[in-house]
Design a protein around this motif. Structure first.
Motif, PDB file in Angstrom:
ATOM      1  N   LYS A  88      16.843  -5.717  49.938  1.00 44.46           N
ATOM      2  CA  LYS A  88      17.822  -5.671  51.020  1.00 44.46           C
ATOM      3  C   LYS A  88      18.559  -4.342  50.937  1.00 44.46           C
ATOM      4  CE  LYS A  88      21.224  -8.436  48.526  1.00 44.46           C
ATOM      5  NZ  LYS A  88      22.062  -9.624  48.573  1.00 44.46           N
ATOM      6  N   MET A  89      18.983  -3.877  52.093  1.00 41.94           N
ATOM      7  CA  MET A  89      19.708  -2.613  52.181  1.00 41.94           C
ATOM      8  C   MET A  89      21.179  -2.902  52.428  1.00 41.94           C
ATOM      9  SD  MET A  89      17.385  -0.286  51.738  1.00 41.94           S
ATOM     10  CE  MET A  89      18.087   1.242  52.299  1.00 41.94           C
ATOM     11  N   ASN A  90      22.052  -2.311  51.618  1.00 42.32           N
ATOM     12  CA  ASN A  90      23.495  -2.424  51.782  1.00 42.32           C
ATOM     13  C   ASN A  90      24.074  -1.014  51.819  1.00 42.32           C
ATOM     14  OD1 ASN A  90      23.672  -5.253  51.674  1.00 42.32           O
ATOM     15  ND2 ASN A  90      23.529  -5.203  49.444  1.00 42.32           N
ATOM     16  N   ASN A  91      24.585  -0.621  52.975  1.00 40.43           N
ATOM     17  CA  ASN A  91      25.178   0.719  53.122  1.00 40.43           C
ATOM     18  C   ASN A  91      24.232   1.813  52.646  1.00 40.43           C
ATOM     19  OD1 ASN A  91      27.540  -0.462  54.096  1.00 40.43           O
ATOM     20  ND2 ASN A  91      28.348  -0.702  52.029  1.00 40.43           N
ATOM     21  N   LYS A  92      22.986   1.718  53.087  1.00 39.76           N
ATOM     22  CA  LYS A  92      21.927   2.682  52.766  1.00 39.76           C
ATOM     23  C   LYS A  92      21.548   2.711  51.285  1.00 39.76           C
ATOM     24  CE  LYS A  92      22.391   5.467  56.799  1.00 39.76           C
ATOM     25  NZ  LYS A  92      21.977   6.645  57.427  1.00 39.76           N
ATOM     26  N   MET A  93      21.974   1.688  50.545  1.00 45.24           N
ATOM     27  CA  MET A  93      21.566   1.546  49.151  1.00 45.24           C
ATOM     28  C   MET A  93      20.611   0.358  49.070  1.00 45.24           C
ATOM     29  SD  MET A  93      22.908   3.964  47.446  1.00 45.24           S
ATOM     30  CE  MET A  93      22.465   3.441  45.828  1.00 45.24           C
ATOM     31  N   ALA A  94      19.491   0.568  48.410  1.00 45.85           N
ATOM     32  CA  ALA A  94      18.485  -0.478  48.276  1.00 45.85           C
ATOM     33  C   ALA A  94      18.784  -1.333  47.053  1.00 45.85           C
ATOM     34  CB  ALA A  94      17.106   0.157  48.145  1.00 45.85           C
ATOM     35  N   GLU A  95      18.598  -2.638  47.222  1.00 44.42           N
ATOM     36  CA  GLU A  95      18.824  -3.572  46.128  1.00 44.42           C
ATOM     37  C   GLU A  95      17.730  -4.627  46.148  1.00 44.42           C
ATOM     38  OE1 GLU A  95      22.073  -6.981  44.907  1.00 44.42           O
ATOM     39  OE2 GLU A  95      22.711  -5.357  46.217  1.00 44.42           O
ATOM     40  N   ILE A  96      17.073  -4.818  45.019  1.00 44.91           N
ATOM     41  CA  ILE A  96      16.007  -5.812  44.920  1.00 44.91           C
ATOM     42  C   ILE A  96      16.651  -7.187  44.826  1.00 44.91           C
ATOM     43  CG2 ILE A  96      14.098  -6.682  43.522  1.00 44.91           C
ATOM     44  CD1 ILE A  96      13.660  -3.742  42.642  1.00 44.91           C
ATOM     45  N   SER A  97      16.262  -8.083  45.742  1.00 44.60           N
ATOM     46  CA  SER A  97      16.829  -9.425  45.714  1.00 44.60           C
ATOM     47  C   SER A  97      15.877 -10.437  45.060  1.00 44.60           C
ATOM     48  CB  SER A  97      17.231  -9.881  47.116  1.00 44.60           C
ATOM     49  OG  SER A  97      16.140  -9.860  47.988  1.00 44.60           O
ATOM     50  N   LYS A  98      14.580 -10.219  45.161  1.00 38.82           N
ATOM     51  CA  LYS A  98      13.591 -11.109  44.527  1.00 38.82           C
ATOM     52  C   LYS A  98      12.386 -10.279  44.105  1.00 38.82           C
ATOM     53  CE  LYS A  98      14.894 -15.475  45.730  1.00 38.82           C
ATOM     54  NZ  LYS A  98      15.113 -16.581  44.877  1.00 38.82           N
ATOM     55  N   THR A  99      11.747 -10.720  43.024  1.00 40.21           N
ATOM     56  CA  THR A  99      10.530 -10.070  42.540  1.00 40.21           C
ATOM     57  C   THR A  99       9.537 -11.148  42.122  1.00 40.21           C
ATOM     58  OG1 THR A  99      11.734  -8.136  41.745  1.00 40.21           O
ATOM     59  CG2 THR A  99       9.575  -8.531  40.782  1.00 40.21           C
ATOM     60  N   TRP A 100       8.289 -10.960  42.524  1.00 39.69           N
ATOM     61  CA  TRP A 100       7.221 -11.870  42.144  1.00 39.69           C
ATOM     62  C   TRP A 100       6.019 -11.061  41.661  1.00 39.69           C
ATOM     63  CZ3 TRP A 100       9.471 -12.032  47.045  1.00 39.69           C
ATOM     64  CH2 TRP A 100      10.316 -13.114  47.299  1.00 39.69           C
ATOM     65  N   GLY A 101       5.238 -11.658  40.794  1.00 37.87           N
ATOM     66  CA  GLY A 101       3.945 -11.109  40.446  1.00 37.87           C
ATOM     67  C   GLY A 101       2.957 -11.490  41.538  1.00 37.87           C
ATOM     68  N   VAL A 102       1.898 -10.724  41.689  1.00 39.24           N
ATOM     69  CA  VAL A 102       0.895 -11.034  42.709  1.00 39.24           C
ATOM     70  C   VAL A 102       0.282 -12.411  42.448  1.00 39.24           C
ATOM     71  CG1 VAL A 102      -1.352 -10.322  43.624  1.00 39.24           C
ATOM     72  CG2 VAL A 102       0.415  -8.642  43.279  1.00 39.24           C
ATOM     73  N   ASP A 103       0.200 -12.804  41.183  1.00 40.03           N
ATOM     74  CA  ASP A 103      -0.363 -14.121  40.871  1.00 40.03           C
ATOM     75  C   ASP A 103       0.561 -15.274  41.263  1.00 40.03           C
ATOM     76  OD1 ASP A 103       1.342 -13.159  38.901  1.00 40.03           O
ATOM     77  OD2 ASP A 103       0.316 -14.169  37.261  1.00 40.03           O
ATOM     78  N   ASP A 104       1.810 -14.991  41.644  1.00 39.55           N
ATOM     79  CA  ASP A 104       2.730 -16.028  42.126  1.00 39.55           C
ATOM     80  C   ASP A 104       2.483 -16.388  43.590  1.00 39.55           C
ATOM     81  OD1 ASP A 104       4.066 -16.131  39.675  1.00 39.55           O
ATOM     82  OD2 ASP A 104       5.478 -14.560  40.268  1.00 39.55           O
ATOM     83  N   ILE A 105       1.731 -15.565  44.295  1.00 42.29           N
ATOM     84  CA  ILE A 105       1.479 -15.807  45.719  1.00 42.29           C
ATOM     85  C   ILE A 105       0.408 -16.888  45.855  1.00 42.29           C
ATOM     86  CG2 ILE A 105       0.707 -14.784  47.899  1.00 42.29           C
ATOM     87  CD1 ILE A 105       1.772 -12.090  46.810  1.00 42.29           C
ATOM     88  N   LYS A 106       0.807 -17.995  46.474  1.00 44.43           N
ATOM     89  CA  LYS A 106      -0.108 -19.123  46.641  1.00 44.43           C
ATOM     90  C   LYS A 106      -0.933 -19.009  47.917  1.00 44.43           C
ATOM     91  CE  LYS A 106       2.863 -22.252  44.055  1.00 44.43           C
ATOM     92  NZ  LYS A 106       4.075 -21.528  43.815  1.00 44.43           N
ATOM     93  N   ALA A 107      -0.322 -18.460  48.991  1.00 46.87           N
ATOM     94  CA  ALA A 107      -1.034 -18.310  50.265  1.00 46.87           C
ATOM     95  C   ALA A 107      -0.335 -17.272  51.124  1.00 46.87           C
ATOM     96  CB  ALA A 107      -1.086 -19.640  51.009  1.00 46.87           C
ATOM     97  N   ILE A 108      -1.127 -16.641  51.981  1.00 48.64           N
ATOM     98  CA  ILE A 108      -0.622 -15.712  52.987  1.00 48.64           C
ATOM     99  C   ILE A 108      -1.099 -16.237  54.333  1.00 48.64           C
ATOM    100  CG2 ILE A 108      -0.648 -13.350  53.868  1.00 48.64           C
ATOM    101  CD1 ILE A 108      -1.386 -12.447  51.003  1.00 48.64           C
ATOM    102  N   GLU A 109      -0.166 -16.463  55.227  1.00 43.84           N
ATOM    103  CA  GLU A 109      -0.478 -16.996  56.560  1.00 43.84           C
ATOM    104  C   GLU A 109      -0.213 -15.904  57.584  1.00 43.84           C
ATOM    105  OE1 GLU A 109       0.880 -21.006  58.604  1.00 43.84           O
ATOM    106  OE2 GLU A 109       1.714 -20.796  56.595  1.00 43.84           O
ATOM    107  N   PHE A 110      -1.236 -15.489  58.292  1.00 40.35           N
ATOM    108  CA  PHE A 110      -1.092 -14.481  59.346  1.00 40.35           C
ATOM    109  C   PHE A 110      -0.986 -15.240  60.661  1.00 40.35           C
ATOM    110  CE2 PHE A 110      -2.869  -9.920  60.119  1.00 40.35           C
ATOM    111  CZ  PHE A 110      -1.607  -9.513  60.508  1.00 40.35           C
ATOM    112  N   LYS A 111       0.214 -15.327  61.235  1.00 34.86           N
ATOM    113  CA  LYS A 111       0.441 -16.155  62.419  1.00 34.86           C
ATOM    114  C   LYS A 111       0.179 -15.409  63.719  1.00 34.86           C
ATOM    115  CE  LYS A 111       3.767 -19.023  60.087  1.00 34.86           C
ATOM    116  NZ  LYS A 111       5.063 -19.646  60.135  1.00 34.86           N
ATOM    117  N   GLU A 112       0.724 -14.238  63.858  1.00 34.84           N
ATOM    118  CA  GLU A 112       0.579 -13.381  65.031  1.00 34.84           C
ATOM    119  C   GLU A 112       0.497 -11.946  64.513  1.00 34.84           C
ATOM    120  OE1 GLU A 112       3.935 -13.993  67.601  1.00 34.84           O
ATOM    121  OE2 GLU A 112       3.631 -16.151  67.671  1.00 34.84           O
TER     122      GLU A 112
END
Length: 149
Positions: A88-112
């Motif tokens: 997330k960006m706060n006053n042009k400063m970037a801050e990581i709010s969540k981090t996952w490993g690629v192996d944590d991804i269970k599914a990717i749904e492409f809707k549109e």
């Protein structure tokens, strides 16, 4: 096709993230200290930024509510571990709010062309403005998931 404006905007965001958060695996201690001195947020990470997409996140458990602007970043560490960061960006400063490993991804749904969902510890819904940038990001992420997870 991605507009020149969207592509330039994405490049500027990536450059900013490289200066503030992801200084690269080959960064020296002096470079890391310089970034620490210029930022008021999180310490820089020795990760290489591979791809970034600007999205709006909507809580999938609520039918209404405001969407939050976020950045999704794919990075790689020196040990070749791939990670997905929600920033997330706060006053042009970037801050990581969540981090996952690629192996944590269970599914990717492409809707549109501009909408997709990621299934991690729960479902995250994202919408972007540029279909080409989203497609490239999702294809890269899916490719890494197929190869490394």
């Amino acid at each position: 096709m991605a507009s020149k404006n969207e592509t330039a905007k994405a490049k500027a965001i990536a450059d900013q993230l490289r200066q503030q958060l992801f200084i690269g695996v080959e960064a020296t201690t002096a470079q890391e200290n310089a970034v620490k001195a210029n930022s008021s947020g999180q310490p820089p990470r020795r990760e290489r930024l591979l791809n970034v997409v600007s999205v709006m996140e909507r809580d999938s458990s609520k039918s209404s509510g405001s969407a939050k602007p976020r950045l999704l970043c794919i990075t790689v560490k020196r040990n070749r571990k791939l990670r997905l960061h929600k920033v997330k960006m706060n006053n042009k400063m970037a801050e990581i709010s969540k981090t996952w490993g690629v192996d944590d991804i269970k599914a990717i749904e492409f809707k549109e062309p501009t909408r997709f969902s990621l299934h991690l510890n729960h479902k995250y819904d994202f919408t972007a403005t540029d279909a080409v940038l989203v497609e490239g990001f999702v294809q890269m992420l899916a490719g890494f998931c197929n190869k490394y997870a």
